[in-house]
Design a protein around this motif. Structure first.
Motif, short mmCIF file in Angstrom:
data_model
loop_
_atom_site.label_atom_id
_atom_site.label_comp_id
_atom_site.label_asym_id
_atom_site.label_seq_id
_atom_site.Cartn_x
_atom_site.Cartn_y
_atom_site.Cartn_z
N CYS A 193 0.89 -1.05 0.11
CA CYS A 193 0.17 -0.07 0.00
C CYS A 193 0.97 1.17 0.02
O CYS A 193 2.24 1.21 0.14
CB CYS A 193 -0.85 0.10 1.31
N SER A 194 0.38 2.53 0.31
CA SER A 194 1.19 3.75 0.25
C SER A 194 1.33 4.23 1.59
O SER A 194 0.71 3.74 2.56
CB SER A 194 0.57 4.79 -0.69
N THR A 195 2.23 5.07 1.93
CA THR A 195 2.75 5.63 3.21
C THR A 195 1.50 5.73 4.07
O THR A 195 1.61 5.24 5.23
CB THR A 195 3.49 6.77 2.94
N PRO A 196 0.51 6.54 3.81
CA PRO A 196 -0.58 6.83 4.70
C PRO A 196 -1.20 5.79 5.39
O PRO A 196 -1.94 5.91 6.34
CB PRO A 196 -1.48 7.94 3.90
N ARG A 197 -1.18 4.51 4.57
CA ARG A 197 -2.07 3.39 5.12
C ARG A 197 -1.33 2.05 5.44
O ARG A 197 -1.94 1.15 5.55
CB ARG A 197 -3.01 2.89 4.16
N ARG A 198 -0.02 2.56 5.73
CA ARG A 198 0.74 1.20 6.15
C ARG A 198 0.36 0.85 7.73
O ARG A 198 0.14 -0.46 7.78
CB ARG A 198 2.09 1.69 6.52
N ALA A 199 0.08 1.64 8.58
CA ALA A 199 -0.41 1.36 10.12
C ALA A 199 -1.80 0.57 9.99
O ALA A 199 -1.89 -0.41 10.79
CB ALA A 199 -0.59 2.77 10.94
N TYR A 200 -2.52 1.03 8.86
CA TYR A 200 -4.06 0.54 8.78
C TYR A 200 -3.83 -0.96 8.42
O TYR A 200 -4.54 -1.88 8.82
CB TYR A 200 -4.73 1.08 7.81
N VAL A 201 -2.92 -1.19 7.46
CA VAL A 201 -2.59 -2.66 6.92
C VAL A 201 -2.08 -3.40 7.75
O VAL A 201 -2.44 -4.81 7.91
CB VAL A 201 -1.72 -2.62 5.62
N GLN A 202 -1.06 -2.81 8.72
CA GLN A 202 -0.68 -3.76 9.94
C GLN A 202 -1.86 -4.05 10.88
O GLN A 202 -1.72 -5.26 11.46
CB GLN A 202 0.37 -2.75 10.59
N SER A 203 -2.62 -3.12 11.15
CA SER A 203 -3.80 -3.32 12.14
C SER A 203 -4.57 -4.38 11.68
O SER A 203 -5.30 -5.11 12.47
CB SER A 203 -4.51 -1.97 12.40
N LEU A 204 -4.77 -4.58 10.43
CA LEU A 204 -5.57 -5.89 9.72
C LEU A 204 -4.90 -6.95 10.25
O LEU A 204 -5.64 -8.07 9.83
CB LEU A 204 -5.96 -5.31 8.25
N GLY A 205 -3.66 -7.10 10.48
CA GLY A 205 -2.88 -8.43 10.83
C GLY A 205 -1.89 -8.72 9.75
O GLY A 205 -1.29 -9.67 10.04
N ALA A 206 -1.46 -7.75 8.90
CA ALA A 206 -0.50 -8.23 8.05
C ALA A 206 0.86 -8.24 8.72
O ALA A 206 1.04 -7.36 9.59
CB ALA A 206 -0.19 -7.14 6.79
N ASP A 207 1.67 -9.20 8.28
CA ASP A 207 3.01 -9.59 8.97
C ASP A 207 3.93 -8.73 8.62
O ASP A 207 4.89 -8.15 9.18
CB ASP A 207 3.41 -10.79 8.72
N HIS A 208 4.03 -8.32 7.08
CA HIS A 208 4.71 -7.36 6.78
C HIS A 208 4.25 -6.40 5.65
O HIS A 208 2.96 -6.61 5.15
CB HIS A 208 5.80 -7.94 5.63
N VAL A 209 4.62 -5.21 5.55
CA VAL A 209 4.03 -4.19 4.72
C VAL A 209 5.18 -3.61 3.69
O VAL A 209 5.96 -3.25 4.36
CB VAL A 209 3.25 -2.92 5.45
N ILE A 210 4.73 -3.55 2.62
CA ILE A 210 5.51 -2.97 1.54
C ILE A 210 5.02 -1.40 0.95
O ILE A 210 3.70 -1.64 0.68
CB ILE A 210 6.13 -3.52 0.39
N ASP A 211 5.52 -0.60 1.20
CA ASP A 211 5.16 0.93 0.85
C ASP A 211 5.65 1.14 -0.91
O ASP A 211 6.68 1.18 -1.19
CB ASP A 211 5.76 1.97 1.40
N TYR A 212 4.35 0.93 -1.51
CA TYR A 212 5.00 0.96 -2.99
C TYR A 212 5.33 2.40 -3.71
O TYR A 212 6.02 2.37 -4.55
CB TYR A 212 3.74 0.53 -4.00
N THR A 213 5.15 3.30 -2.56
CA THR A 213 6.02 4.65 -3.28
C THR A 213 7.09 4.79 -2.87
O THR A 213 7.96 5.69 -3.15
CB THR A 213 5.04 5.90 -2.28
N ARG A 214 7.77 3.90 -2.02
CA ARG A 214 9.11 3.97 -1.56
C ARG A 214 10.19 2.78 -2.05
O ARG A 214 11.37 2.92 -2.28
CB ARG A 214 9.30 4.01 -0.10
N GLU A 215 9.49 1.60 -2.45
CA GLU A 215 10.22 0.56 -2.95
C GLU A 215 9.54 -0.41 -3.90
O GLU A 215 8.28 -0.19 -3.69
CB GLU A 215 10.77 -0.17 -1.77
N GLU A 216 10.21 -0.77 -4.62
CA GLU A 216 9.58 -1.83 -5.52
C GLU A 216 9.32 -2.95 -5.06
O GLU A 216 10.22 -3.50 -4.29
CB GLU A 216 10.32 -1.96 -7.00
N VAL A 217 8.11 -3.56 -5.35
CA VAL A 217 8.00 -5.06 -4.56
C VAL A 217 8.99 -5.86 -4.74
O VAL A 217 9.47 -6.63 -3.75
CB VAL A 217 6.45 -5.48 -5.18
N ARG A 218 9.78 -6.33 -5.98
CA ARG A 218 10.59 -7.32 -6.17
C ARG A 218 11.82 -7.03 -5.38
O ARG A 218 12.75 -7.76 -5.34
CB ARG A 218 10.77 -7.76 -7.28
#
Ligand SMILES: NC(=O)c1ccc[n+]([C@@H]2O[C@H](COP(=O)([O-])OP(=O)(O)OC[C@H]3O[C@@H](n4cnc5c(N)ncnc54)[C@H](OP(=O)(O)O)[C@@H]3O)[C@@H](O)[C@H]2O)c1
Length: 331
Positions: A193-218
């Protein structure tokens, strides 16, 4: 009855309160007194369809053309948005057997929309079910679309505990439901997801979060058993690099190159598969989703609620970086 209409495509301000005739019931229809509806991807795209280019539309250009014809080329054919609802049955058609007046229900009308109004007529065999008892109308109204779609997408993968899943678009309606369903099955979840919603995705239970505005997924160098790409934004060139042997890539949105890849991936060396998955329009999945919600296994995360009359402000908020979770309209 009171409703919110849009007569031209454009910014949130095209949404205006108005009085319209209540719907007419057919034999198998329920008249639902809408208590809450929502703002999601479909409402935002339909509101400004006149300005949505084939490139921006997350489907092949031919489907953009057909959707534009169906929604109305120069102005909306169907002036009432709103594809999710929760409310009470106010009347039933003569052939209705499953519901009675007073039942609390929630549901999804898909592209037919019409929920930004005091009353809505829907068939008893459409995507409707009894509302989860532990949710308010607002909390229930933001669940159906994302939950049904994620539930059907994930049916196409082997959800064994310990397997690794990458969800690209984890902060949206479909992705946030997919994060919860994947965790429920014991998968290790990485959400994008993007930076403003990192904490939200973590709160849903995600173990790891990648911010697509800062790094490429691969760039992380990780590989996955399942990749779910909600908007089809992952470069297709990355697809084989990201998958473990026999991994599966689920595309919820697709362009022509995805179709070609889906065809050729059938003969890929390591048994990778790219599947383009469309959730069926008619399902009975809302009963199953209600059971998960009532058992505490699936939560409705309500970010903000607006009165129906402030639908324009709700759309503006939905298009801002501040949002994180579902946006409901109280009717
Ligand atoms: N296959 C089916 O049956 C089916 C059914 C319904 C809808 N759809 C498709 O699903 C899509 C809408 O999904 P939705 O309602 O979940 O949308 P949404 O609520 O708008 O969420 C979009 C997600 O994509 C992320 N995102 C945006 N740009 C990105 C990028 N460049 N790279 C990676 N992630 C990016 C967003 O992250 P941030 O918000 O954090 O930026 C957000 O998590 C549409 O394309 C629609 O056609 C498919």
């Amino acid at each position: 009855m009171k409703a919110i209409l849009y007569k031209t495509y454009g910014p949130p301000e095209v949404l205006q309160p108005a009085e319209i005739d209540p719907p007419v019931l057919k034999d198998h229809d329920l008249l639902v007194q809408v208590r809450a509806t929502s703002v999601n991807y479909g409402d935002l795209i339909a509101r400004r369809f006149g300005q949505v280019s084939p490139r921006e539309f997350n489907m092949p250009a031919a489907l953009w053309f057909l959707a534009r014809l169906s929604f109305g080329w120069s102005r909306p054919r169907q002036p009432v948005l709103g594809s999710q609802f929760a409310g009470e049955v106010a009347a039933v058609g003569p052939s209705v057997t499953r519901y009675k007046v007073g039942d609390a229900v929630y549901g999804y009308t898909g592209a037919a929309m019409r929920a930004y109004a005091e009353y809505l007529a829907v068939s008893e065999t459409s995507e409707i079910a009894r509302k989860p008892a532990n949710l308010s109308f607002e909390e229930a109204a933001i669940v159906p679309y994302g939950a049904i779609t994620a539930y059907n997408l994930l049916k196409n993968a082997d959800l064994q505990p310990g397997r690794k899943i990458l969800i690209v678009g984890a902060s949206g309606s479909i992705g946030s439901a997919a994060v919860q369903l994947a965790k429920m099955h014991g998968l290790e979840v990485t959400g994008v997801c993007s930076t403003p919603r990192r904490a939200y995705v973590q709160s849903l239970g995600a173990d790891h979060v990648i911010d697509y505005t800062r790094e490429e997924v691969r760039q992380s160098g990780q590989t996955y058993d399942i990749v779910l790409d909600v908007l089809g934004r992952l470069p297709l060139a990355d697809y084989e690099e990201l998958l473990n042997p026999n991994g599966v890539f689920l595309a919820a949105s697709f362009k022509l190159p995805h179709l070609l890849k889906a065809f050729t991936s059938r003969s890929a060396k390591q048994g990778h598969a790219l599947k383009i998955v469309m959730a069926p329009e008619k399902t009975n999945d809302l009963d199953a989703i209600r059971a998960l919600v009532e058992a505490g296994q699936f939560k409705s995360v309500l970010d903000k609620t607006f009165p129906l009359a402030e639908a324009a402000a709700a759309h503006r908020y939905a298009e801002s970086d501040a949002r994180a979770g579902g946006i409901a309209l109280t009717v």
